[in-house]
Design a protein around this motif. Structure first.
Motif, PDB file in Angstrom:
ATOM      1  N   GLY A   1      92.027 -16.756  36.752  1.00  0.00           N
ATOM      2  CA  GLY A   1      91.535 -15.208  36.264  1.00  0.00           C
ATOM      3  C   GLY A   1      91.114 -14.507  37.143  1.00  0.00           C
ATOM      4  N   ARG A   2      91.841 -15.269  38.771  1.00  0.00           N
ATOM      5  CA  ARG A   2      91.432 -14.435  39.450  1.00  0.00           C
ATOM      6  C   ARG A   2      92.636 -14.490  40.622  1.00  0.00           C
ATOM      7  N   PHE A   3      93.050 -13.246  40.996  1.00  0.00           N
ATOM      8  CA  PHE A   3      93.653 -13.770  42.314  1.00  0.00           C
ATOM      9  C   PHE A   3      93.257 -14.406  44.310  1.00  0.00           C
ATOM     10  N   GLU A   4      94.724 -15.073  44.199  1.00  0.00           N
ATOM     11  CA  GLU A   4      93.917 -15.572  45.560  1.00  0.00           C
ATOM     12  C   GLU A   4      95.248 -15.571  46.441  1.00  0.00           C
TER      13      GLU A   4
ATOM     14  N   GLN B   1      98.714 -15.255  44.901  1.00  0.00           N
ATOM     15  CA  GLN B   1      98.929 -15.899  43.180  1.00  0.00           C
ATOM     16  C   GLN B   1      97.846 -16.028  42.162  1.00  0.00           C
ATOM     17  N   THR B   2      98.436 -16.512  40.816  1.00  0.00           N
ATOM     18  CA  THR B   2      96.705 -16.477  40.163  1.00  0.00           C
ATOM     19  C   THR B   2      97.679 -17.066  39.153  1.00  0.00           C
ATOM     20  N   LEU B   3      96.827 -17.943  38.051  1.00  0.00           N
ATOM     21  CA  LEU B   3      97.760 -18.988  37.134  1.00  0.00           C
ATOM     22  C   LEU B   3      97.378 -18.144  35.469  1.00  0.00           C
ATOM     23  N   HIS B   4      98.567 -17.798  35.660  1.00  0.00           N
ATOM     24  CA  HIS B   4      98.726 -17.401  33.508  1.00  0.00           C
ATOM     25  C   HIS B   4      99.118 -18.111  32.666  1.00  0.00           C
ATOM     26  N   VAL B   5      97.481 -18.246  31.891  1.00  0.00           N
ATOM     27  CA  VAL B   5      97.821 -19.442  30.550  1.00  0.00           C
ATOM     28  C   VAL B   5      98.580 -18.150  29.136  1.00  0.00           C
TER      29      VAL B   5
ATOM     30  N   PRO C   1     101.608 -16.414  26.271  1.00  0.00           N
ATOM     31  CA  PRO C   1     103.283 -16.399  26.517  1.00  0.00           C
ATOM     32  C   PRO C   1     103.641 -15.465  27.896  1.00  0.00           C
ATOM     33  N   PHE C   2     105.001 -15.101  27.757  1.00  0.00           N
ATOM     34  CA  PHE C   2     105.494 -14.615  29.646  1.00  0.00           C
ATOM     35  C   PHE C   2     105.214 -13.292  28.432  1.00  0.00           C
ATOM     36  N   ASP C   3     105.357 -12.837  27.708  1.00  0.00           N
ATOM     37  CA  ASP C   3     105.491 -11.135  27.730  1.00  0.00           C
ATOM     38  C   ASP C   3     103.692 -10.637  27.529  1.00  0.00           C
ATOM     39  N   ALA C   4     102.815 -11.692  27.866  1.00  0.00           N
ATOM     40  CA  ALA C   4     101.329 -10.939  28.139  1.00  0.00           C
ATOM     41  C   ALA C   4     101.010 -11.127  29.217  1.00  0.00           C
ATOM     42  N   GLU C   5     102.260 -11.460  30.286  1.00  0.00           N
ATOM     43  CA  GLU C   5     101.965 -10.897  31.834  1.00  0.00           C
ATOM     44  C   GLU C   5     102.218 -10.172  32.123  1.00  0.00           C
ATOM     45  N   ALA C   6     102.172  -8.748  31.616  1.00  0.00           N
ATOM     46  CA  ALA C   6     102.643  -7.198  32.238  1.00  0.00           C
ATOM     47  C   ALA C   6     100.981  -6.869  32.439  1.00  0.00           C
ATOM     48  N   PRO C   7     100.084  -7.032  31.750  1.00  0.00           N
ATOM     49  CA  PRO C   7      98.924  -6.724  32.317  1.00  0.00           C
ATOM     50  C   PRO C   7      98.271  -7.451  33.194  1.00  0.00           C
ATOM     51  N   VAL C   8      98.471  -8.845  33.855  1.00  0.00           N
ATOM     52  CA  VAL C   8      98.248  -9.190  34.994  1.00  0.00           C
ATOM     53  C   VAL C   8      98.880  -8.706  36.472  1.00  0.00           C
ATOM     54  N   LEU C   9     100.121  -8.542  36.349  1.00  0.00           N
ATOM     55  CA  LEU C   9     100.981  -8.360  37.464  1.00  0.00           C
ATOM     56  C   LEU C   9     100.558  -6.387  36.947  1.00  0.00           C
ATOM     57  N   HIS C  10     100.229  -5.947  36.351  1.00  0.00           N
ATOM     58  CA  HIS C  10     100.050  -5.104  36.886  1.00  0.00           C
ATOM     59  C   HIS C  10      98.928  -4.307  38.160  1.00  0.00           C
ATOM     60  N   ALA C  11      97.674  -5.401  37.457  1.00  0.00           N
ATOM     61  CA  ALA C  11      96.495  -5.857  38.015  1.00  0.00           C
ATOM     62  C   ALA C  11      96.804  -5.820  39.649  1.00  0.00           C
ATOM     63  N   LEU C  12      97.799  -7.064  39.761  1.00  0.00           N
ATOM     64  CA  LEU C  12      98.378  -7.682  40.973  1.00  0.00           C
ATOM     65  C   LEU C  12      98.979  -6.177  41.930  1.00  0.00           C
TER      66      LEU C  12
ATOM     67  N   HIS D   1      99.499  -2.984  41.388  1.00  0.00           N
ATOM     68  CA  HIS D   1      98.310  -1.390  41.698  1.00  0.00           C
ATOM     69  C   HIS D   1      96.999  -1.672  42.159  1.00  0.00           C
ATOM     70  N   ASP D   2      96.470  -2.982  41.880  1.00  0.00           N
ATOM     71  CA  ASP D   2      94.835  -2.813  42.487  1.00  0.00           C
ATOM     72  C   ASP D   2      94.421  -3.623  43.678  1.00  0.00           C
ATOM     73  N   PHE D   3      94.672  -4.969  43.498  1.00  0.00           N
ATOM     74  CA  PHE D   3      94.313  -5.895  43.971  1.00  0.00           C
ATOM     75  C   PHE D   3      95.061  -5.789  45.616  1.00  0.00           C
ATOM     76  N   VAL D   4      96.781  -5.931  45.603  1.00  0.00           N
ATOM     77  CA  VAL D   4      97.541  -5.649  46.852  1.00  0.00           C
ATOM     78  C   VAL D   4      96.957  -4.906  47.903  1.00  0.00           C
ATOM     79  N   PRO D   5      97.101  -3.519  47.083  1.00  0.00           N
ATOM     80  CA  PRO D   5      96.531  -2.664  47.908  1.00  0.00           C
ATOM     81  C   PRO D   5      95.373  -2.249  48.102  1.00  0.00           C
TER      82      PRO D   5
END
Length: 204
Positions: free
Chosen positions: A17-20, A144-148, A150-161, A163-167
């Motif tokens: 639920g959060r990035f580290e 990194q973060t823990l995703h719980v 399906p693999f195809d539900a990763e897309a929103p997490v990766l988008h936030a990582l 386009h939001d968190f990294v920049p």
């Protein structure tokens, strides 16, 4: 005494639920490269069928001959494409490149791997066995973060990582998208899959 590197290497744990931000140590892996959708029969399945017999042979060799026992580590994958949006929007897996890999202790040598390759070939001879290599991966700083789920539900997490968190942290993505499959995908319901999602980064 058996070593479980998932417990001794801090970066094999991640918050949900959060990035580290973490500093990943240099680690050694059995690796196979490939391209295309991992869900179709073909290279990705062949890679798994070669990696795990090698990893288990080396584990038992290490326990018997080197008196150093350890738990075989989970499957991991590096993923990349010419357009990283294929991971966060269209999810066109046919465009993905990948490296399937299993972390292996640093006391395992290239010579040990060649002995293991010969032994596995004599018993089952997986198609991708000649493609396996032993290589050290240097990632350094990463998010990194823990995703719980399906693999195809990763897309929103990766988008936030991406386009939001990294920049927002004054960072830029530097390496390949990295996934650590803590669950056995063959035996675990999709909604219960536990996957560490990792992205190497550097200061802008």
């Amino acid at each position: 005494m058996k070593t479980d590197f998932k417990k001794t290497i801090p970066t094999y744990k991640a918050p949900r639920g959060r990035f580290e931000l973490v500093d990943v140590p240099d680690l050694q892996f059995l690796m196979i490269d490939g391209h295309g959708d991992p869900n179709t029969d073909g290279p990705f399945g062949d890679a798994i069928e070669a990696l795990f017999p090698l990893a288990y042979w080396l584990k038992f060799f290490s326990k018997k001959e080197l008196d150093r026992d350890y738990t075989v580590m989970p499957l991991e994958g590096l993923w990349w494409a010419d357009d990283m949006e294929t991971f966060t929007s269209a999810r066109d897996k046919s465009l993905w490149d990948w490296t399937a890999m299993i972390m292996t202790p640093d006391w395992i040598t290239a010579e040990h791997v060649e002995t293991a390759r010969d032994a596995v070939a004599a018993k089952s001879d997986p198609a991708a066995l000649p493609l396996v290599r032993l290589e050290t991966l240097s990632e350094g700083s990463a998010v990194q973060t823990l995703h719980v789920g399906p693999f195809d539900a990763e897309a929103p997490v990766l988008h936030a990582l991406h386009h939001d968190f990294v920049p927002s942290q004054g960072l830029t993505m530097t390496g390949k998208h990295h996934e650590i499959y803590l669950s056995d995908m063959r035996r675990t319901a999709p909604e219960k899959l536990r996957t560490i999602l990792r992205q190497p980064v550097a200061a802008t």
